[in-house]
Structures are given as structure tokens and as C-alpha cells.
Motif scaffolding. Structure first.
Motif, short mmCIF file in Angstrom:
data_model
loop_
_atom_site.label_atom_id
_atom_site.label_comp_id
_atom_site.label_asym_id
_atom_site.label_seq_id
_atom_site.Cartn_x
_atom_site.Cartn_y
_atom_site.Cartn_z
N ASP A 154 16.45 -48.62 7.94
CA ASP A 154 15.74 -48.80 6.67
C ASP A 154 16.38 -47.95 5.57
O ASP A 154 16.56 -48.41 4.44
CB ASP A 154 14.26 -48.38 6.81
CG ASP A 154 13.50 -49.27 7.76
OD1 ASP A 154 13.83 -50.47 7.85
OD2 ASP A 154 12.58 -48.77 8.42
N LEU A 155 16.70 -46.71 5.92
CA LEU A 155 17.29 -45.79 4.94
C LEU A 155 18.66 -46.28 4.49
O LEU A 155 18.98 -46.27 3.29
CB LEU A 155 17.39 -44.39 5.54
CG LEU A 155 16.06 -43.71 5.89
CD1 LEU A 155 16.32 -42.43 6.68
CD2 LEU A 155 15.26 -43.43 4.63
N THR A 156 19.46 -46.71 5.45
CA THR A 156 20.79 -47.22 5.11
C THR A 156 20.70 -48.46 4.24
O THR A 156 21.41 -48.60 3.24
CB THR A 156 21.58 -47.54 6.39
OG1 THR A 156 21.68 -46.36 7.20
CG2 THR A 156 22.98 -48.04 6.05
N HIS A 157 19.78 -49.35 4.59
CA HIS A 157 19.60 -50.58 3.81
C HIS A 157 19.18 -50.24 2.38
O HIS A 157 19.66 -50.86 1.42
CB HIS A 157 18.54 -51.45 4.47
CG HIS A 157 18.16 -52.66 3.67
ND1 HIS A 157 18.99 -53.75 3.54
CD2 HIS A 157 17.05 -52.94 2.93
CE1 HIS A 157 18.41 -54.65 2.76
NE2 HIS A 157 17.24 -54.19 2.37
N TRP A 158 18.28 -49.27 2.23
CA TRP A 158 17.82 -48.88 0.89
C TRP A 158 18.97 -48.35 0.04
O TRP A 158 19.09 -48.67 -1.13
CB TRP A 158 16.72 -47.85 1.02
CG TRP A 158 16.38 -47.15 -0.26
CD1 TRP A 158 16.68 -45.87 -0.59
CD2 TRP A 158 15.69 -47.69 -1.38
NE1 TRP A 158 16.22 -45.58 -1.84
CE2 TRP A 158 15.60 -46.67 -2.36
CE3 TRP A 158 15.12 -48.93 -1.66
CZ2 TRP A 158 14.99 -46.87 -3.59
CZ3 TRP A 158 14.50 -49.13 -2.90
CH2 TRP A 158 14.44 -48.11 -3.83
N LEU A 159 19.82 -47.53 0.67
CA LEU A 159 20.92 -46.92 -0.07
C LEU A 159 21.97 -47.92 -0.51
O LEU A 159 22.57 -47.78 -1.58
CB LEU A 159 21.57 -45.81 0.76
CG LEU A 159 20.75 -44.53 0.92
CD1 LEU A 159 21.45 -43.57 1.87
CD2 LEU A 159 20.52 -43.85 -0.42
N VAL A 160 22.21 -48.94 0.31
CA VAL A 160 23.30 -49.88 -0.01
C VAL A 160 22.76 -51.20 -0.57
O VAL A 160 23.54 -52.09 -0.87
CB VAL A 160 24.17 -50.17 1.22
CG1 VAL A 160 24.76 -48.89 1.78
CG2 VAL A 160 23.39 -50.92 2.31
#
Length: 208
Positions: free
Chosen positions: A185-191
Motif C-alpha cells: 500500500d505504501l509503495t503504491h501510494w508513493l508511486v
């Protein structure tokens, strides 16, 4: 040497070359080659300056996203998937497979008492030779999992999952689980929308 200094050096070389060649054009046999080299230097300097500008904007963009509190992401999250401590592992795994999720929160009423993940199913159940249909999740769950408040930023959460190798972080406020955020989720939010943002920066830099 930093990118701006390299660009300045190449730009100075190119400019000096253009001036000198322009003055001596027709008097020096290699004037055309020197003129081409000068323009190449100017071109490289321009590219370096543009790239440095884009990188700066991109750092500002990603930096602002990393400072976003996790409670701003709640509206994008699905319903929390939880089970009681007496739920059998078979039912937990079936729920995780059906919902296509990697973890379940274990709640005793509204109180967080554990988390059951895919790794728990593999390492604590299958590898240990336990029978999933006879094993309660409370026997193999990760008890009292690490939790974070909703004011935690995306960057802080990313640091936790990276350094402590957490894959799922329950977000808790006043003893109540508000959400569960995963490393994905965090990676998706950042990219998220990264390609669109990069294209906008490129268009801005080249004046499209």
C-alpha cells in the motif's frame, strides 16, 4: 563535481568556443569542427540543467508524499478484515484467499490481540506439522503486533517496514484498529500517478 557545476563548465566552454570560432571563422581551417563541438557542449549543458531541474521537482514531489499522514489514506482502504481468536486456521486461510489479502487482524471484541499472516500459516502451521482444521488462530498468530497511530507519516511507516521487515502495520487510535496498511500500500501510494507526473515535468521543462 555537482551537476550544476558540470553544466556551467560545459556551457562556458561552449560559449567561449562559439565566440572564438565566430571571430576567426574563415581564418582557421578547423573552425567548422570547433563550432560543432561548441554547440555540442552547449547542448549537453542544457540537458544537464533540465535533468537537474526535473530531479529537484521530483524530490519535492515525492518528499511531500512521504510527509502525508496515514489517516489521509484511509478513504482509499478497504474494510478491515478481522477474525476472533478462536477462529480455525483453515477458515482464516480461506478468508485470506477469497479476499486476496496477506493478513488478518485478530480482535478480542475491539481490542487488537494479534495478526495472522501468510508467513504465519507457512512457518507456524504447515512447517510445524499442525492441522489447520484443528488449530485456533490464537495459537499461531503474532501476538501483540506492532501498531502505529494515524498521525504516522507515509515516510515513517516506510522506514518501519524497511528496517523492521514488517509487511503489515495496524493503525490504532485509542485502542481501536482504524486500518491496516501494508508495505505494498505504501509503495503504491508513493508511486501512484508517477508516470503522469514525470511526463508533466518533462513537458514543463521542454515548454510543450
Amino acid at each position: 563535481m555537482s551537476a550544476p557545476k558540470i553544466a556551467a563548465l560545459l556551457g562556458a566552454v561552449g560559449f567561449f568556443g562559439v565566440v572564438v570560432v565566430a571571430i576567426r571563422l574563415g581564418e582557421f581551417p578547423w573552425a567548422d569542427y570547433l563550432l560543432d563541438a561548441a554547440f555540442v557542449c552547449l547542448g549537453i549543458a542544457a540537458v544537464i540543467i533540465i535533468l537537474h531541474f526535473l530531479i529537484g521537482l521530483w524530490k519535492d514531489f515525492t518528499g511531500s508524499k512521504r510527509r502525508t499522514p496515514l489517516d489521509k489514506l484511509f478513504n482509499e482502504r478497504e474494510t478491515i478484515h478481522s477474525v476472533g481468536p478462536n477462529t480455525l486456521v483453515t477458515e482464516c486461510v480461506r478468508t485470506m484467499s477469497t479476499k486476496k489479502i496477506g493478513a488478518l487482524i485478530v480482535l478480542d471484541g475491539e481490542r487488537l490481540v494479534g495478526i495472522f499472516t501468510e508467513r504465519d500459516a507457512l512457518n507456524k502451521v504447515l512447517a510445524a506439522g499442525l492441522e489447520p482444521g484443528k488449530t485456533k488462530v490464537s495459537e499461531v498468530m503474532t501476538k501483540d503486533p506492532y501498531s502505529i497511530p494515524p498521525t504516522t507519516t507515509v515516510g515513517e511507516a516506510m522506514e518501519l517496514v524497511t528496517k523492521r521487515r514488517f509487511r503489515h502495520l495496524p493503525i490504532v487510535k485509542n485502542g481501536k484498529v482504524l486500518a491496516v496498511v501494508s508495505s505494498g500500500d505504501l509503495t503504491h501510494w508513493l508511486v501512484k500517478d508517477q508516470m503522469g507526473e514525470v511526463q508533466e515535468l518533462v513537458d514543463l521543462a521542454v515548454g510543450r
